[in-house]
Scaffold this motif. Structure first.
Motif, mmCIF file in Angstrom:
data_model
loop_
_atom_site.group_PDB
_atom_site.id
_atom_site.type_symbol
_atom_site.label_atom_id
_atom_site.label_comp_id
_atom_site.label_asym_id
_atom_site.label_seq_id
_atom_site.Cartn_x
_atom_site.Cartn_y
_atom_site.Cartn_z
ATOM 1 N N ASP A 28 0.852 -1.195 0.000
ATOM 2 C CA ASP A 28 0.000 0.000 0.000
ATOM 3 C C ASP A 28 0.884 1.239 0.000
ATOM 4 O O ASP A 28 1.056 1.902 1.010
ATOM 5 N N PHE A 29 1.444 1.543 -1.175
ATOM 6 C CA PHE A 29 2.534 2.515 -1.243
ATOM 7 C C PHE A 29 2.205 3.679 -2.174
ATOM 8 O O PHE A 29 3.073 4.217 -2.853
ATOM 9 N N ALA A 30 0.926 4.057 -2.219
ATOM 10 C CA ALA A 30 0.523 5.160 -3.091
ATOM 11 C C ALA A 30 1.146 6.470 -2.631
ATOM 12 O O ALA A 30 1.222 6.752 -1.434
ATOM 13 N N VAL A 31 1.585 7.263 -3.583
ATOM 14 C CA VAL A 31 2.231 8.541 -3.289
ATOM 15 C C VAL A 31 1.431 9.670 -3.921
ATOM 16 O O VAL A 31 1.151 9.653 -5.121
ATOM 17 N N GLU A 32 1.049 10.652 -3.096
ATOM 18 C CA GLU A 32 0.372 11.846 -3.585
ATOM 19 C C GLU A 32 1.377 12.994 -3.654
ATOM 20 O O GLU A 32 2.477 12.897 -3.110
ATOM 21 N N THR A 33 0.988 14.076 -4.294
ATOM 22 C CA THR A 33 1.836 15.264 -4.360
ATOM 23 C C THR A 33 1.104 16.432 -3.723
ATOM 24 O O THR A 33 -0.024 16.757 -4.095
ATOM 25 N N LYS A 34 1.766 17.074 -2.734
ATOM 26 C CA LYS A 34 1.175 18.215 -2.045
ATOM 27 C C LYS A 34 1.323 19.479 -2.901
ATOM 28 O O LYS A 34 1.986 19.473 -3.934
ATOM 29 N N GLU A 35 0.731 20.577 -2.432
ATOM 30 C CA GLU A 35 0.751 21.827 -3.189
ATOM 31 C C GLU A 35 2.165 22.337 -3.430
ATOM 32 O O GLU A 35 2.434 23.006 -4.427
ATOM 33 N N ASP A 36 3.085 22.034 -2.509
ATOM 34 C CA ASP A 36 4.468 22.494 -2.672
ATOM 35 C C ASP A 36 5.307 21.510 -3.483
ATOM 36 O O ASP A 36 6.534 21.600 -3.505
ATOM 37 N N SER A 37 4.649 20.543 -4.107
ATOM 38 C CA SER A 37 5.278 19.518 -4.952
ATOM 39 C C SER A 37 6.016 18.442 -4.172
ATOM 40 O O SER A 37 6.666 17.579 -4.772
ATOM 41 N N SER A 38 5.948 18.464 -2.848
ATOM 42 C CA SER A 38 6.586 17.416 -2.056
ATOM 43 C C SER A 38 5.663 16.202 -1.969
ATOM 44 O O SER A 38 4.439 16.326 -2.058
ATOM 45 N N PRO A 39 6.235 15.006 -1.770
ATOM 46 C CA PRO A 39 5.412 13.797 -1.732
ATOM 47 C C PRO A 39 4.699 13.609 -0.396
ATOM 48 O O PRO A 39 5.154 14.105 0.635
ATOM 49 N N LEU A 40 3.601 12.910 -0.441
ATOM 50 C CA LEU A 40 2.827 12.576 0.756
ATOM 51 C C LEU A 40 2.360 11.128 0.622
ATOM 52 O O LEU A 40 1.847 10.731 -0.420
ATOM 53 N N THR A 41 2.548 10.340 1.673
ATOM 54 C CA THR A 41 2.122 8.938 1.656
ATOM 55 C C THR A 41 1.167 8.662 2.817
ATOM 56 O O THR A 41 1.009 9.474 3.725
ATOM 57 N N LYS A 42 0.576 7.482 2.772
ATOM 58 C CA LYS A 42 -0.281 7.033 3.872
ATOM 59 C C LYS A 42 0.502 6.993 5.173
ATOM 60 O O LYS A 42 -0.039 7.270 6.252
#
Length: 261
Positions: A28-42
């Motif tokens: 379960d390793f989905a990666v999102e991108t925050k507004e500042d372009s940094s990654p965010l994970t569960k």
């Protein structure tokens, strides 16, 4: 110094690390991108939820500022005399790369300075901590060790210089190039500071912006080990909670620097 129990904060950091490892060792390793372009994970969210819950239950009177919480308006935040400053997963880029170089960072800020800091490395299980005027320590497979920086002069040859694995810009490269045949070592997250605190490196220049929660816990640990972190703009200790966006433009972290003869 404080009514805060450092042993409890260490346990909270370790508990957060267990939340991170559930994701790190899963599919379960989905990666999102925050507004500042940094990654965010569960894992960022799980760690943050755990830390916030534990701190609120044990220290309801101390507000929390965390990278993953909703931003606190500066008009409210500037009135804080003491608050928790948290990075629930420092080094998300390293987490995504699965290289193990990420940490849990919890600091207590009082009147603009860190007075307590805990850093835990989920993959190795190693914990670093410090309290104001009480020294800095780490605990790993070899038990508890007191941390002490290496002494050096800026003119020394072969200084060990730690640099960011993911954020090394041209200004930082130029700074390093001016040193006397330096030896560089790339590292992720607050582990760069810990190399200085353990006496394994001399300098960590970061001539690009960083957020306060990225370095607060590491700052107090380095200070208590004999080092110092200073703003490039004025060569003074970093003052935390000192602006709207909690951004530090650039800094240099030193081990125990000696004055050149």
């Amino acid at each position: 110094m404080s009514s805060v129990d450092i042993e409890l904060i260490k346990k909270i950091a370790i508990g957060a690390a267990q939340q991170i490892l559930k994701v790190y060792n899963s599919e379960d390793f989905a990666v999102e991108t925050k507004e500042d372009s940094s990654p965010l994970t569960k894992a960022d969210r799980l760690s943050n939820d755990y830390i916030v819950k534990e701190l609120q239950e044990n220290y309801a009177d101390i507000p929390i500022v965390s990278e993953e919480n909703e931003a606190v308006d500066y008009e409210v935040r500037k009135k804080y005399t003491r608050f928790w400053l948290v990075d629930p997963l420092d080094g998300t880029k390293e987490f995504v790369k699965k290289n193990g170089e990420f940490t849990v960072n919890i600091a207590l800020i009082e009147q603009g300075s860190p007075i307590l800091g805990v850093i835990h490395i989920p993959v190795s299980g190693k914990t670093y901590w410090a309290q104001l005027n009480e020294g800095a320590y780490c605990e790993g497979e070899d038990g508890v060790q007191k941390l002490c920086c290496e002494e050096f002069k800026m003119s020394d040859e072969n200084l060990s210089v730690v640099c960011s694995r993911s954020n090394l810009n041209e200004e930082t490269k130029e700074y390093i190039a001016k040193l006397n045949n330096p030896q560089t070592l790339a590292k992720g997250s607050s582990l760069k500071f810990m190399l200085l605190a353990e006496g394994e490196a001399h300098l960590y220049p970061r001539l690009s912006p960083v957020m306060e929660w990225d370095i607060a816990a590491a700052d107090i640990i380095l200070r208590e080990a004999g080092g110092r972190t200073v703003c490039v703009s004025n060569n003074q200790d970093i003052v935390y909670n000192n602006g709207q966006d909690m951004r530090i433009p650039s800094f240099i972290a030193y081990a125990k620097k000696m004055i050149n003869p």
